[in-house]
Design a protein around this motif. Structure first.
Motif, PDB file in Angstrom:
ATOM      1  N   CYS A  57       0.842  -1.205   0.000  1.00 44.96           N
ATOM      2  CA  CYS A  57       0.000   0.000   0.000  1.00 44.96           C
ATOM      3  C   CYS A  57       0.875   1.252   0.000  1.00 44.96           C
ATOM      4  O   CYS A  57       2.089   1.170   0.100  1.00 44.96           O
ATOM      5  CB  CYS A  57      -0.927  -0.017   1.207  1.00 44.96           C
ATOM      6  SG  CYS A  57      -0.021   0.155   2.762  1.00 44.96           S
TER       7      CYS A  57
ATOM      8  N   HIS B 266       0.182  -6.444   1.828  1.00 44.65           N
ATOM      9  CA  HIS B 266      -1.070  -6.935   2.376  1.00 44.65           C
ATOM     10  C   HIS B 266      -1.499  -8.155   1.574  1.00 44.65           C
ATOM     11  O   HIS B 266      -1.373  -8.164   0.350  1.00 44.65           O
ATOM     12  CB  HIS B 266      -2.187  -5.893   2.212  1.00 44.65           C
ATOM     13  CG  HIS B 266      -2.049  -4.715   3.128  1.00 44.65           C
ATOM     14  ND1 HIS B 266      -2.438  -4.756   4.441  1.00 44.65           N
ATOM     15  CD2 HIS B 266      -1.582  -3.458   2.909  1.00 44.65           C
ATOM     16  CE1 HIS B 266      -2.220  -3.564   4.994  1.00 44.65           C
ATOM     17  NE2 HIS B 266      -1.697  -2.761   4.091  1.00 44.65           N
TER      18      HIS B 266
ATOM     19  N   CYS C 277      -0.836  -2.578   9.714  1.00 43.67           N
ATOM     20  CA  CYS C 277      -0.308  -1.492   8.879  1.00 43.67           C
ATOM     21  C   CYS C 277      -0.904  -0.158   9.311  1.00 43.67           C
ATOM     22  O   CYS C 277      -2.055  -0.088   9.746  1.00 43.67           O
ATOM     23  CB  CYS C 277      -0.648  -1.770   7.423  1.00 43.67           C
ATOM     24  SG  CYS C 277       0.133  -0.641   6.266  1.00 43.67           S
TER      25      CYS C 277
ATOM     26  N   CYS D 248      -1.938   2.055   7.487  1.00 40.02           N
ATOM     27  CA  CYS D 248      -2.964   2.515   6.551  1.00 40.02           C
ATOM     28  C   CYS D 248      -4.378   2.216   7.039  1.00 40.02           C
ATOM     29  O   CYS D 248      -5.350   2.711   6.469  1.00 40.02           O
ATOM     30  CB  CYS D 248      -2.755   1.888   5.180  1.00 40.02           C
ATOM     31  SG  CYS D 248      -3.159   0.122   5.136  1.00 40.02           S
TER      32      CYS D 248
ATOM     33  N   ARG E 219      -5.893  -0.739   7.004  1.00 34.72           N
ATOM     34  CA  ARG E 219      -6.470  -1.977   6.481  1.00 34.72           C
ATOM     35  C   ARG E 219      -6.306  -3.083   7.510  1.00 34.72           C
ATOM     36  O   ARG E 219      -5.266  -3.162   8.160  1.00 34.72           O
ATOM     37  CB  ARG E 219      -5.790  -2.382   5.169  1.00 34.72           C
ATOM     38  CG  ARG E 219      -6.185  -1.509   3.995  1.00 34.72           C
ATOM     39  CD  ARG E 219      -5.499  -1.921   2.697  1.00 34.72           C
ATOM     40  NE  ARG E 219      -5.934  -1.017   1.630  1.00 34.72           N
ATOM     41  CZ  ARG E 219      -5.443   0.193   1.431  1.00 34.72           C
ATOM     42  NH1 ARG E 219      -4.477   0.652   2.223  1.00 34.72           N
ATOM     43  NH2 ARG E 219      -5.913   0.966   0.468  1.00 34.72           N
TER      44      ARG E 219
HETATM   45 ZN   LIG Z   1      -1.175  -0.743   4.468  1.00 36.01          ZN
END
Ligand SMILES: [Zn+2]
Length: 442
Positions: free
Chosen positions: A258, A266, A322, A324, A326
């Motif tokens: 990502c 991922h 992560c 991010c 997710r």
């Molecule tokens: Zn990520």
């Protein structure tokens, strides 16, 4: 379409719900394969399991795996050319692809139109996570052919809303000129090819690739974008962010790095179930930090299902989520090798990617190298050929010292080193064959 995720619900689903979804989907695809594929039916009958027996992940871990060699054996038989893992009438097949056959006879892969939609959808997760948006103009320098490679990336980018430029049969120079002319912003290719392109632009055309408009690159087909030193070389050459992706013809597009670049990828756990198997005990590894080989199921693919396929990719779970947001787990450092590439030399386990990491990390060495393992009498020997970039001849001793030290630290082996003139080692268009083991030939 301004959010961070392609599918905000699936990509942030709480782990417990995600696992429950995987279990539900696994039961469905298992039943589908059991009822429609003679190949799968025979495999499971032999093991004495029926779909109703699957109630937990433990039940899944105990099911038989599918090896590539088994898929090879059923090919070119009825219904021609796929054989009896085909789960739909032949007239529903709309796509033919085949594996590259680097490790033997290629395997043929049929997909229905629904499967092909699923391919495109799975690529949308990847591209969106890597910052692709409808404003991007995506150049695809790929020889559109029987290999799946970036075909699905093409359809995924279109589905997402990007403008897609097929770089088809153009040669490398023509591709670079097209990128320059159209001001393309993104590109997808193998690490080997993007490094080769940068080299051609710089040395044969006098164009600095970093001066072109490419700002992101999706690399797949080889581990390069997951090897920090190779990734850095590509990012510096192109002045662009580089993202890793791994997928396979028989599996699908199962993983992606990502935008947060977490030093790993991922797993798309909404569409795939990944299990990691200990190479020695055969037990499934649940905890992070232990390497094993990936056993994977494509949870929605129908024409020729992929159920507990032994991918031979070596991976490990990352202990950390992560940044991010997710909830799809990360595999640390991406795919770190293949179980059939990891070989014993002088009793030491060697992964070719470790050599790549060292060579690409040393300034003054060219991108290309070659490793040859052979036997002299009863003793294994390993030769490493490298190139010096023009203008670094005077630094050769220093470079050699660094190379010897780092190889010893990283791989515990001694090498017969040889330095070659720039551009004299073989160049590869798509996937490289830099590692040769001649011991089996004797
Ligand atoms: Zn990520």
């Amino acid at each position: 379409m301004t959010g961070r995720y392609w599918n905000p619900i699936l990509e942030t689903l709480p782990r417990e719900e995600l696992r429950a979804l995987q279990l539900r989907k696994f039961k469905r695809i298992f039943k589908w394969a059991y009822e429609n594929s003679k190949f799968h039916r025979a495999l499971y009958d032999q093991a004495g399991v029926v779909p109703e027996d699957i109630r937990s992940f433990e039940d899944i871990h105990a099911l038989p795996k599918v090896e590539k060699s088994m898929m090879r054996d059923i090919q070119r038989k009825n219904p021609f050319p796929y054989g009896d893992a085909l789960c739909v009438p032949l007239e529903e097949v709309t796509e033919f692809r085949q594996t590259s056959g680097t490790t033997g006879q290629p395997v043929y892969q049929p997909d229905t139109w629904q499967d092909w939609e699923w391919w495109a959808e799975s690529w949308c997760f990847i591209l969106w996570a890597q910052g692709y948006r409808p404003t991007d103009r995506v150049f695809i320098p790929f020889g559109y052919n029987v290999f799946v490679a970036f075909w699905a990336g093409h359809y995924g980018a279109e589905k997402l809303g990007c403008e897609v430029v097929p770089g088809g049969v153009l040669d490398t120079k023509a591709r670079i000129l097209k990128i320059q002319e159209l001001k393309a912003t993104a590109m997808m290719a193998t690490p080997t090819y993007v490094l080769g392109m940068a080299d051609t632009a710089r040395n044969k055309m006098g164009i600095d690739p970093a001066s072109l408009s490419i700002n992101k690159l999706t690399c797949a087909g080889e581990p390069g974008a997951g090897i920090p030193t190779t990734k850095k070389r590509i990012e510096e050459a192109w002045g662009a962010k580089v993202f890793d992706h791994a997928g396979a013809t028989e599996i699908g597009a199962w993983s992606f790095e990502c935008e947060d670049q977490p030093h790993g990828m991922h797993v798309n756990e909404g569409l795939f179930l990944v299990e990691i198997e200990d190479l020695e005990t055969g037990k499934i590894i649940e905890e992070p930090g232990r390497r094993g080989k990936m056993i994977i199921t494509a949870l929605d693919r129908q024409a020729q299902p992929c159920v507990r396929f032994d991918s031979k990719d070596i991976i490990e779970w990352d202990p950390d989520p992560c940044s991010c947001g997710r909830t799809f787990r990360l595999i640390k450092g991406g795919v770190v090798g293949r179980s059939d590439d990891i070989t014993k030399v002088k009793g030491v386990l060697l992964a070719p990617s470790a050599i790549e990491e060292v060579v690409r990390g040393i300034r003054g060495l060219g991108d290309e190298f070659e490793v040859v393992v052979d036997k002299v009498g009863d003793v294994d020997c390993i030769a490493l050929k490298v190139e010096l970039v023009p203008g670094t001849e005077s630094l050769r001793e220093e470079i050699e010292g660094q190379l010897v030290d780092q190889l010893r630290n990283k791989t515990n082996l001694r090498y017969n080193l040889s330095f070659h003139e720039y551009e004299t080692l073989p160049r590869y268009e798509v996937k490289a064959k830099r590692f040769k083991d001649l011991r089996k030939a004797h």
